[in-house]
Design a protein around this motif. Structure first.
Motif, PDB file in Angstrom:
ATOM      1  N   ASP A  99       1.056  -1.194   0.609  1.00 32.90           N
ATOM      2  CA  ASP A  99       0.147  -0.005  -0.027  1.00 32.90           C
ATOM      3  C   ASP A  99       0.868   1.532  -0.094  1.00 32.90           C
ATOM      4  N   GLU A 100       1.923   1.684   0.942  1.00 34.91           N
ATOM      5  CA  GLU A 100       2.514   2.404   1.404  1.00 34.91           C
ATOM      6  C   GLU A 100       3.589   2.895  -0.104  1.00 34.91           C
ATOM      7  N   ALA A 103       2.082   3.702  -3.535  1.00 33.03           N
ATOM      8  CA  ALA A 103       0.567   4.790  -3.334  1.00 33.03           C
ATOM      9  C   ALA A 103       2.244   5.768  -4.128  1.00 33.03           C
ATOM     10  N   THR A 105       3.628   9.754  -4.756  1.00 37.49           N
ATOM     11  CA  THR A 105       4.033  10.833  -3.775  1.00 37.49           C
ATOM     12  C   THR A 105       3.821  12.394  -4.379  1.00 37.49           C
ATOM     13  N   LYS A 118       3.303   8.223 -10.062  1.00 43.68           N
ATOM     14  CA  LYS A 118       3.007   7.302  -9.632  1.00 43.68           C
ATOM     15  C   LYS A 118       4.176   6.722 -10.043  1.00 43.68           C
TER      16      LYS A 118
END
Length: 461
Positions: A99-100, A103, A105, A118
């Motif tokens: 997830d992190e 994700a 930024t 992305k």
């Protein structure tokens, strides 16, 4: 057309024989994978995570079959239960990290703009996996690649042919889209040809330095990205303040588990002079308690090496060291199964060694370890760095600050304190010098399997 054959180190029998994929079959797999990847990249991450966890559950249900099957392929004793425990930890951590790691930024806000970076899939990832930890090493790349939206082609080692088929079966039973994951039977030549064709977008390879060089040569000019985990000669340093019994127990296991066939296994140990004699005696005593024999027997704690040629390399390193003055501490009479010309090789501990000996400088990748006396931290660091490799290094001490200070001075990918021969999936798995380049595991592992894509959206003008 040539076949790929797996010969068991247990008894020399043929475990599996498979036909090498033809050029047409490879081309078909690539085209199907490319189409499957386009569709998979649009699947929400939550659904990708569910499919990966379903794959893990299938392997869990098959473990009772996998363990003896693995023992016959590469010799690890069944008493250790295969790789499921570490495999489950690794998969679950990578799923949690996704997830992190995947994700977008965003930089600092600017009026009238929406900006972000992305992580988008690389495309098709070719994973070339080794035999020594055939499930774990494959998962290192396969799982984050799928989570990140890639398609995967898996070429497994000849010695563990059936592992590739287990992966394929588990992926299919878990309901992954057809052709998104494909296990291919390839020899070295076919793999190099595939890489040179510029048909894959990233290659993850775990294996020898020579193999890594061959892959770099095959990829030259293609701009295909590479992740290479190659050789190792991992050192340990035992300080005078170490928890003595714990250090002995853990380092014996770190040197001889899996018959020493571990990427980050302990191959050389440096011990402070204040505890050296005591350490050597205790280390040799514990090593002598191993039971060498068939990996299918529950009482066996040390199985055969994966192939006779691997055992012969270790025998050569040991023999040369003895000629140069090294002294063996383990009595061969204690191990009746230890026989020249077979894959059954006893553990050996060598003292009076130095860095002119191959056993202290070249990767032995087997059940032999050299131990040297050192007068100081500085002397230990100098010797630990005197190597063409740098995967992991361990420091055994009660002083955390000292461990970090010593670790800062070691040229290595991972520094352990009071632990060895372990992969933490939350941290980057990487190396320096001839150990390779790139990183797997952690957030950085996901970055290797994706590419950044910037968005600069002007919403006011």
């Amino acid at each position: 057309m040539n076949d790929i054959v797996c010969i068991s180190p247990v008894d020399g029998s043929e475990v599996a024989r498979r036909r090498i994929a033809s050029d047409g079959e490879i081309a078909q797999a690539l085209a199907a994978a490319r189409q499957a990847q386009r569709e998979w990249s649009r699947v929400p991450l939550a659904e990708r995570k569910a499919k990966v966890l379903a794959f893990l559950e299938v392997l869990r249900t098959q473990n009772d079959e996998i363990v003896p099957e693995l023992a016959m392929q590469m010799g690890r004793p069944v008493r250790y239960g295969g790789e499921l425990r570490s495999l489950e930890e690794r998969v679950r951590v990578l799923v949690e990290l996704s997830d992190e790691a995947l994700a977008p930024t965003t930089p600092a806000e600017r009026p009238g703009l929406r900006r972000m970076i992305k992580r988008v899939p690389a495309g098709i990832v070719l994973v070339i996996a080794p035999w020594n930890y055939p499930y774990l090493t494959a998962v290192n790349a396969v799982v984050p690649a799928l989570l990140a939206g890639n398609a995967v082609l898996l070429k497994h080692a000849a010695q563990t042919l059936l592992v590739g088929e287990r992966f394929q079966s588990a992926m299919d039973l878990a309901g992954l889209p057809k052709h998104l994951f494909t296990a291919l039977n390839l020899d070295h030549g076919a793999a190099e040809k595939l890489i040179a064709s510029r048909s894959v977008d990233h290659v993850n390879f775990t294996g020898s330095v020579a193999g890594g060089r061959a892959i770099e040569q095959a990829a030259a000019g293609t701009f295909t990205t590479l992740g290479l985990e190659l050789g190792g000669k991992d050192p340990a340093y035992v300080r005078s303040d170490a928890d003595f019994d714990f250090a002995v127990e853990q380092l014996v296991d770190g040197a001889f588990y899996n018959s020493g066939q571990c990427c980050c296994g302990i191959e050389r140990i440096y011990v402070h002079e204040q505890v050296y004699d005591r350490f050597v005696d205790a280390f040799a005593d514990l090593t002598s308690r191993y039971q060498l024999g068939s990996p299918l027997a529950q009482e066996t704690t040390l199985g055969p090496m994966a192939a006779v040629r691997f055992a012969d390399t270790v025998r050569a390193h040991t023999r040369e060291a003895l000629v140069q003055g090294a002294r063996p501490l383990i009595d061969a009479k204690r191990f009746s199964a230890n026989k020249a010309g077979t894959a059954y090789l006893m553990p050996q501990v060598l003292v009076d060694v130095d860095h002119t000996m191959r056993v202290m400088m070249e990767e032995s990748f087997g059940p032999v370890v050299g131990i040297m006396k050192v007068p100081s931290d500085e002397a230990a660091v100098e010797l630990m760095n005197d190597s063409p490799y740098g995967l992991t290094a361990s420091v055994w001490t009660a002083d955390v600050d000292a461990a970090e200070r010593i670790g800062d001075g070691i040229a290595t990918g991972t520094v352990f304190m009071n632990r060895c021969d372990y992969v933490d999936p939350s941290l980057a798995w990487t190396g320096v010098k001839d150990t390779g380049r790139g990183a797997s595991m952690s957030r950085l592992g996901f970055e290797a399997l994706t590419r950044p894509k910037s968005f600069h959206l002007r919403i006011e003008h």
